[in-house]
Design an enzyme around this catalytic site. Sequence first.
Site, PDB file in Angstrom:
ATOM      1  N   LYS A  20       0.766  -1.135   0.040  1.00 21.51           N
ATOM      2  CA  LYS A  20       0.073   0.016   0.010  1.00 21.51           C
ATOM      3  C   LYS A  20       0.744   1.334   0.092  1.00 21.51           C
ATOM      4  O   LYS A  20       0.588   2.317  -0.500  1.00 21.51           O
ATOM      5  CB  LYS A  20      -0.880   0.122   1.093  1.00 21.51           C
ATOM      6  CG  LYS A  20      -2.026  -0.961   1.432  1.00 21.51           C
ATOM      7  CD  LYS A  20      -2.617  -0.637   2.612  1.00 21.51           C
ATOM      8  CE  LYS A  20      -1.932  -0.747   4.171  1.00 21.51           C
ATOM      9  NZ  LYS A  20      -1.731  -2.058   4.464  1.00 21.51           N
ATOM     10  N   ARG A  95      -9.347   1.241   8.579  1.00 23.29           N
ATOM     11  CA  ARG A  95      -8.923   0.042   9.017  1.00 23.29           C
ATOM     12  C   ARG A  95      -9.822  -0.821   9.821  1.00 23.29           C
ATOM     13  O   ARG A  95      -9.352  -1.783  10.294  1.00 23.29           O
ATOM     14  CB  ARG A  95      -7.550   0.170   9.728  1.00 23.29           C
ATOM     15  CG  ARG A  95      -6.276  -0.631   9.390  1.00 23.29           C
ATOM     16  CD  ARG A  95      -4.915  -0.365  10.181  1.00 23.29           C
ATOM     17  NE  ARG A  95      -3.862  -0.924   9.863  1.00 23.29           N
ATOM     18  CZ  ARG A  95      -3.051  -0.583   9.095  1.00 23.29           C
ATOM     19  NH1 ARG A  95      -2.994   0.788   8.712  1.00 23.29           N
ATOM     20  NH2 ARG A  95      -1.894  -1.038   8.752  1.00 23.29           N
ATOM     21  N   ARG A 134      12.451  -5.927   4.581  1.00 17.88           N
ATOM     22  CA  ARG A 134      12.354  -4.767   4.126  1.00 17.88           C
ATOM     23  C   ARG A 134      13.090  -3.667   5.095  1.00 17.88           C
ATOM     24  O   ARG A 134      12.952  -3.751   6.351  1.00 17.88           O
ATOM     25  CB  ARG A 134      10.808  -4.352   3.908  1.00 17.88           C
ATOM     26  CG  ARG A 134      10.075  -3.833   5.163  1.00 17.88           C
ATOM     27  CD  ARG A 134       8.618  -3.538   4.724  1.00 17.88           C
ATOM     28  NE  ARG A 134       7.679  -3.357   5.879  1.00 17.88           N
ATOM     29  CZ  ARG A 134       6.420  -3.142   5.516  1.00 17.88           C
ATOM     30  NH1 ARG A 134       5.871  -2.957   4.414  1.00 17.88           N
ATOM     31  NH2 ARG A 134       5.697  -2.754   6.872  1.00 17.88           N
ATOM     32  N   ARG A 168      11.711  -1.159  10.592  1.00 17.50           N
ATOM     33  CA  ARG A 168      10.619  -0.675  11.438  1.00 17.50           C
ATOM     34  C   ARG A 168      10.428  -1.833  12.755  1.00 17.50           C
ATOM     35  O   ARG A 168      10.645  -2.914  12.411  1.00 17.50           O
ATOM     36  CB  ARG A 168       9.134  -0.785  10.793  1.00 17.50           C
ATOM     37  CG  ARG A 168       8.888   0.301  10.025  1.00 17.50           C
ATOM     38  CD  ARG A 168       7.460   0.521   9.138  1.00 17.50           C
ATOM     39  NE  ARG A 168       6.478  -0.171   9.716  1.00 17.50           N
ATOM     40  CZ  ARG A 168       5.181  -0.005   9.122  1.00 17.50           C
ATOM     41  NH1 ARG A 168       5.280   0.278   7.909  1.00 17.50           N
ATOM     42  NH2 ARG A 168       4.315  -0.677   9.742  1.00 17.50           N
ATOM     43  N   ARG A 179      -0.485  -8.628  13.378  1.00 18.82           N
ATOM     44  CA  ARG A 179      -0.857  -7.516  12.627  1.00 18.82           C
ATOM     45  C   ARG A 179      -1.937  -8.186  11.502  1.00 18.82           C
ATOM     46  O   ARG A 179      -2.674  -7.664  10.928  1.00 18.82           O
ATOM     47  CB  ARG A 179       0.072  -6.811  11.789  1.00 18.82           C
ATOM     48  CG  ARG A 179       0.945  -5.537  12.855  1.00 18.82           C
ATOM     49  CD  ARG A 179       2.251  -5.219  12.443  1.00 18.82           C
ATOM     50  NE  ARG A 179       2.188  -4.607  10.944  1.00 18.82           N
ATOM     51  CZ  ARG A 179       3.125  -4.294  10.317  1.00 18.82           C
ATOM     52  NH1 ARG A 179       4.613  -4.789  10.704  1.00 18.82           N
ATOM     53  NH2 ARG A 179       3.340  -3.581   9.255  1.00 18.82           N
TER      54      ARG A 179
HETATM   55  P1  AMP Z   1       1.150   0.929   8.416  1.00 18.57           P
HETATM   56  O1  AMP Z   1       2.352   1.844   8.288  1.00 18.57           O
HETATM   57  O2  AMP Z   1      -0.088   1.092   7.677  1.00 18.57           O
HETATM   58  O3  AMP Z   1       1.461  -0.472   8.364  1.00 18.57           O
HETATM   59  O4  AMP Z   1       0.746   0.936  10.146  1.00 18.57           O
HETATM   60  C1  AMP Z   1       1.452   0.848  11.266  1.00 18.57           C
HETATM   61  C2  AMP Z   1       0.814   0.229  12.497  1.00 18.57           C
HETATM   62  O5  AMP Z   1      -0.158   1.653  12.891  1.00 18.57           O
HETATM   63  C3  AMP Z   1      -0.336  -0.704  12.038  1.00 18.57           C
HETATM   64  O6  AMP Z   1       0.051  -1.956  12.426  1.00 18.57           O
HETATM   65  C4  AMP Z   1      -1.419  -0.221  13.425  1.00 18.57           C
HETATM   66  O7  AMP Z   1      -0.974  -0.444  14.396  1.00 18.57           O
HETATM   67  C5  AMP Z   1      -1.270   1.214  13.212  1.00 18.57           C
HETATM   68  N1  AMP Z   1      -2.305   2.001  12.370  1.00 18.57           N
HETATM   69  C6  AMP Z   1      -2.138   2.390  11.191  1.00 18.57           C
HETATM   70  N2  AMP Z   1      -3.363   2.803  10.598  1.00 18.57           N
HETATM   71  C7  AMP Z   1      -4.371   2.603  11.644  1.00 18.57           C
HETATM   72  C8  AMP Z   1      -5.590   2.943  11.615  1.00 18.57           C
HETATM   73  N3  AMP Z   1      -6.348   3.532  10.503  1.00 18.57           N
HETATM   74  N4  AMP Z   1      -6.395   2.508  12.683  1.00 18.57           N
HETATM   75  C9  AMP Z   1      -5.546   1.991  13.811  1.00 18.57           C
HETATM   76  N5  AMP Z   1      -4.185   1.856  13.711  1.00 18.57           N
HETATM   77  C10 AMP Z   1      -3.840   2.046  12.751  1.00 18.57           C
END
Ligand code: AMP
Length: 222
Positions: A20, A95, A134, A168, A179
């Site tokens: 994404k 989400r 990554r 990360r 996740r």
């Molecule tokens: P990402 O960078 O999109 O993989 O997001 C990293 C982490 O941030 C996720 O594993 C969630 O813990 C948190 N996160 C990101 N977006 C959301 C969201 N819309 N609602 C709740 N938690 C989020």
Amino acid sequence: MSKKKEGLYVVFTGAPGCGKGTQARILKERTHICHLSTGEMLREYAQKDTPLGRELKAALDRGEFASDEMIIEMVKSRIDEDDCKNGFILDGFPRTMPQAEVLEGLLAEKGIKLNCVLEIQVPDEIIMERILGRYACMKCGAGYHDKFQKPKVYGVCDFCGGTEFSRRKDDNRTTVENRLVNYRLLTYPTIPFFERQGLLKTVDGTGTIEAVSKKIEEILGR
Ligand code: AMP
């Protein structure tokens, strides 16, 4: 209701590691539409040395979601900013079902119609391999992979010449497993919700970055 706004309004969804963020960044480069990653916003917030910052950091490190209330407030105020007036690419939001419902109401209020919700599909085995390998340049954020996308010169970023890289904290096996569970439990139900509205488009995310972005370009017609 206000007049319908013309622009590009897209949601990128899919399991963690489906690409994404990478695809949203490519689309932003091409269209100059604002890229809103709730994950990035949260990681920035989690660096704050405050009780909420520390609590959030611990939750993200465990692979847990931030609260709907917090995320919704963040997105609501962010999409009102000037750089979102011609559209936005939402990456990682909504989400959960409550987030999807709030977004629907928010956009209706603003007279914005989503062009589509793009689900990038990648099987779990591939996801794990992608996430565990990554890393990113600490200077410009360019993404690399131990196996699939090494810098041309070992230890030097192709784009900015930076020599420091980071991974990360939530990109470890236990957290990724968590996740993925949360994705299935909380995020996946939003897919049929968008499908019922005729907004869902799916793209096979297993090809190269270029091949997937080409497919996305075709779907969006730009
Ligand atoms: P990402 O960078 O999109 O993989 O997001 C990293 C982490 O941030 C996720 O594993 C969630 O813990 C948190 N996160 C990101 N977006 C959301 C969201 N819309 N609602 C709740 N938690 C989020």
